[in-house]
Design an enzyme around this catalytic site. Structure first.
Site, mmCIF file in Angstrom:
data_model
loop_
_atom_site.group_PDB
_atom_site.id
_atom_site.type_symbol
_atom_site.label_atom_id
_atom_site.label_comp_id
_atom_site.label_asym_id
_atom_site.label_seq_id
_atom_site.Cartn_x
_atom_site.Cartn_y
_atom_site.Cartn_z
ATOM 1 N N ASP A 245 -6.687 17.992 42.344
ATOM 2 C CA ASP A 245 -6.774 16.737 41.601
ATOM 3 C C ASP A 245 -5.388 16.096 41.606
ATOM 4 O O ASP A 245 -4.480 16.567 40.918
ATOM 5 C CB ASP A 245 -7.202 16.991 40.153
ATOM 6 N N LYS B 97 -11.363 9.556 40.050
ATOM 7 C CA LYS B 97 -11.431 10.096 38.699
ATOM 8 C C LYS B 97 -10.710 9.144 37.746
ATOM 9 O O LYS B 97 -9.696 8.540 38.106
ATOM 10 C CB LYS B 97 -10.768 11.469 38.709
ATOM 11 N N LYS C 149 -15.632 10.973 38.813
ATOM 12 C CA LYS C 149 -15.476 11.859 37.665
ATOM 13 C C LYS C 149 -14.906 11.089 36.481
ATOM 14 O O LYS C 149 -13.877 10.436 36.591
ATOM 15 C CB LYS C 149 -14.564 13.039 37.998
#
Length: 304
Positions: A166, A230, A259
């Site tokens: 991430d 995200k 996300k």
């Protein structure tokens, strides 16, 4: 493509997304996404997904393919647990804390354990032989490190067992209109991750961007071959909103993952994010928050 043409494209994209979501010229309703009262089912003092199998199933039925829960999770159906990213990114997390979440992840067969890079070798050892993935963060939480630094972080994490990365995009470069730099930054990390068979999620930190910038960030991440976009780090000024998730889903289309993370504290939040297009939902909270929820209280601390 020159700067003027890029600016025009960004404006058109933002307007089209807002038009399709019915929000052109509108202000997102107060209480949407963040700071929504922590509702429960009539007669129930539990919360999901931490403590209620039925509620967790409702979230999945609404469209989520991943959920996230804190380090104290009970009564989770195995089919639900397989969707959960079990996250612990607190600066004060100890080895004992990390081992604990890994053991919980093995017990419940969570999808992954997400930790800061220092703990990746510990997590990889604890999860060895299990289907639970090892996830870590890169350029976290500001995104302002160099591309070389992000690639080096990624490669180092992959060497010791990371399977999901991430990364935080270069927020300042995006806000400055340096789109080529943002795309190159993401593409370099995506290439390093994909060469090792890992996936890449790009954190936009939406609270620091306007809608046109969010749309452009999504397009750049898609062009750079990231696997997910995200919303938030959980360490920014605010977290996910339904408006942002809708916008991001419209921008990337059905091919990429979206996300929602940061400040998601209730079943109502989760359902709204999933319905808006999120395919993973991240919500990390302390044991204190879980216990407060189980007691029927409304606590509010930010989560990843």
């Amino acid at each position: 493509m020159d700067t003027a043409e890029l600016d025009r494209l960004v404006a058109e994209i933002g307007e089209e997304i807002l038009r399709r979501t019915g929000r052109l010229g509108a202000v997102p309703p107060k209480g949407e996404g963040l700071n929504i009262p922590d509702l429960v089912c009539p007669g129930c003092t539990q919360r999901c997904p931490q403590t209620c199998e039925r509620k967790a199933k409702d979230i999945v039925k609404a469209g989520a393919c991943r959920l996230s829960a804190s380090e104290k999770t009970t009564r989770i159906d195995p089919s639900i647990a397989g969707l959960i990213d079990h996250t612990l990114l607190r600066a004060d997390a100890t080895r004992e804390d990390i081992v604990k979440v890994c053991r919980e992840a093995r017990k419940y067969s969570f999808a992954s354990v997400c930790v800061n890079a220092y703990w990746v070798p510990v997590v990889a050892t604890e999860l060895a032989g299990s289907p639970v993935k090892v996830c870590t963060v890169v350029g976290f939480p500001l995104g302002a490190t160099s591309t070389e630094s992000k690639v080096a972080e990624t490669q180092a994490a992959l060497r010791v067992g990371a399977q999901e990365i991430d990364m935080v995009q270069n927020i300042g470069a995006l806000r400055s209109g340096d789109y080529d730099a943002v795309k190159a930054d993401i593409a370099a990390v995506a290439d390093a991750a994909h060469r090792a068979g890992a996936i890449l999620k790009v954190i936009l930190e939406t609270a620091l961007l306007d809608d046109n910038q969010k749309a452009m960030a999504c397009m750049l991440a898609k062009m750079a071959k990231a696997d997910f976009v995200k919303t938030s780090t959980g360490f920014g000024p605010s977290g996910a909103t339904v408006h942002d998730v809708e916008l991001m889903r419209m921008a990337v289309g059905p091919e990429m993952g979206v996300k929602a993370s940061g400040g998601i504290r209730s079943l109502d939040d989760l359902r709204k994010m999933a319905a808006a297009g999120a395919t993973r939902i991240g919500a990390s909270a302390s044991v204190k928050i879980v216990e407060a929820s189980a007691a029927g209280k409304q606590d509010a601390t930010s989560g990843y």
